[in-house]
Design an enzyme around this catalytic site. Structure first.
Site, short mmCIF file in Angstrom:
data_model
loop_
_atom_site.label_atom_id
_atom_site.label_comp_id
_atom_site.label_asym_id
_atom_site.label_seq_id
_atom_site.Cartn_x
_atom_site.Cartn_y
_atom_site.Cartn_z
N HIS A 103 8.68 -7.86 -0.49
CA HIS A 103 8.92 -6.74 0.42
C HIS A 103 9.85 -7.20 1.54
O HIS A 103 9.63 -8.25 2.14
CB HIS A 103 7.62 -6.25 1.04
N PRO A 144 12.09 3.41 2.35
CA PRO A 144 13.05 4.04 3.26
C PRO A 144 12.32 4.85 4.33
O PRO A 144 11.43 5.63 4.01
CB PRO A 144 13.86 4.95 2.34
N LYS A 145 12.67 4.62 5.59
CA LYS A 145 11.97 5.31 6.68
C LYS A 145 12.88 6.28 7.39
O LYS A 145 14.08 6.06 7.51
CB LYS A 145 11.42 4.29 7.67
N ASN A 168 10.21 -6.02 4.61
CA ASN A 168 9.59 -6.13 5.94
C ASN A 168 8.60 -7.29 6.06
O ASN A 168 8.36 -7.78 7.16
CB ASN A 168 8.86 -4.82 6.30
N HIS A 215 8.98 -9.59 -6.85
CA HIS A 215 8.05 -8.84 -6.00
C HIS A 215 8.10 -9.38 -4.58
O HIS A 215 7.33 -10.26 -4.22
CB HIS A 215 6.63 -8.93 -6.57
N ASP A 243 5.53 -11.75 -2.70
CA ASP A 243 5.08 -10.55 -2.00
C ASP A 243 5.70 -10.48 -0.60
O ASP A 243 6.49 -9.59 -0.33
CB ASP A 243 3.55 -10.50 -1.89
N GLY A 252 1.97 0.80 -0.86
CA GLY A 252 1.36 1.42 0.32
C GLY A 252 -0.12 1.17 0.32
O GLY A 252 -0.63 0.43 -0.52
N GLU A 259 -4.96 -3.10 -6.68
CA GLU A 259 -5.22 -3.81 -5.42
C GLU A 259 -6.65 -3.53 -4.94
O GLU A 259 -7.21 -4.30 -4.18
CB GLU A 259 -4.22 -3.38 -4.35
N HIS A 284 2.47 -1.07 -7.68
CA HIS A 284 1.37 -1.87 -7.15
C HIS A 284 0.11 -1.31 -7.82
O HIS A 284 -0.18 -0.13 -7.67
CB HIS A 284 1.26 -1.71 -5.64
ZN ZN Z 1 3.54 -5.97 -2.68
#
Ligand code: ZN
Length: 305
Positions: free
Chosen positions: A15, A99-100, A17, A13, A246, A141, A171, A168
């Protein structure tokens, strides 16, 4: 810490970015400052800081959003993130990213992913791991926006096409959605923080592996302190769990650090954590060939560590 670094670890897990090096962020932010896109001094202190507050974390994500808008940068940060994990003896890594699309610079979701894969290709670890392509889908997100029902059909389709799915989940408190997500029987879930009794019951009976991101949960104030974290109960019950970071960059952590943290917070010994790292191999999304390779890594580490 040296020992935690030497343990072969599995990261499931992380990310892309959120795991950018501070030094790279500084360099990219400075360039944008020179171009007049941002005011560099607004961000400098938050990049240089290690124990960021929730507000500062969001500010950093704002910056990351601005700096990661071209293919070259995406390839570079992917390569660096893989290098950083490899450097702390992470033998298997599943990196996730959204993906952006950015029409103004000719970026499509496909070309974004190609830039990520270019980054993976340029790192040896990725070459050694044959299956290191796109192997699964992650739902992530802002958990307070949108509904599970919107994503359900796409995720169901993806799974039917042979992709693994991680979500996810939990949260924020939302019993109805959390239960629907668990009933989907995802391959793994991330966090599992805001669960009520019925959600715990489902999680346990379905035996869904949980990606535990301790530092992230504390920093984002999803869990008030380490001693009330659900890690302890899940570990005691032998529920499938895997320690993850994370966001190494944003939360200023590393996977070795998460292992060390769990060891001191919950009084677990080196061998218990070695076993925890080894068991994570069962929960990876890559196929049997990769699993066998990883088992060999742990077998040989068990004799030397
Ligand atoms: Zn996460």
């Amino acid at each position: 810490m040296e020992w935690w670094v030497s343990v072969p670890k599995v990261e499931l897990h992380a990310h892309l970015n959120g795991s950018i090096r501070n030094s790279t962020l500084l360099e990219l932010a400075r360039e944008l400052g020179d171009k007049g896109t941002i005011v560099f001094s607004d961000f400098e202190h938050v990049i240089r800081k290690n124990d960021r507050t929730l507000r500062e974390v969001f500010k950093l994500f704002d910056l990351i959003h601005v700096v990661t808008t071209d293919h070259k940068t995406i390839t570079r940060i992917t390569k660096e993130v893989v290098e950083d994990f490899a450097a702390e003896n992470v033998v298997y890594l599943e990196l996730r990213t959204t993906p952006k699309r950015n029409d103004s610079i000719g970026m499509s979701k496909r070309s974004y992913m190609e830039a990520v894969v270019d980054g993976l290709r340029s790192v040896n670890l990725a070459l050694e791991m044959k299956d290191m392509g796109v192997i699964g889908i992650d739902l992530s997100g802002n958990p307070t926006v949108g509904e599970w029902a919107t994503f359900f059909p796409a995720l169901k389709f993806a799974r039917e096409q042979g992709l693994s799915v991680t979500l996810h989940c939990g949260e924020v408190p939302n019993s109805v959605e959390i239960q629907a997500m668990l009933d989907f029987l995802p391959g793994r879930i991330g966090h599992a923080c805001c669960f009520q009794d019925e959600e715990w019951r489902k999680l346990r009976s379905y035996k869904i592996p949980v990606e535990i991101c301790l530092t992230s949960n504390i920093r984002t104030e999803t869990i008030s302190s380490v001693d009330v974290h659900h890690f302890a109960d899940l570990y005691k019950e032998n529920h499938p769990i895997v320690l993850c970071t994370d966001d190494t960059g944003v939360f200023s952590t590393s996977l070795s650090n998460e292992y060390a943290l769990v060891s001191s917070a919950f009084g677990l010994g080196k061998m218990e954590l070695f076993e925890l790292a080894r068991k994570a191999v069962d929960f990876i999304f890559a196929g049997n060939e990769v699993k066998m390779e990883l088992m060999k890594v742990y077998e040989s580490a068990a004799t030397t560590l």
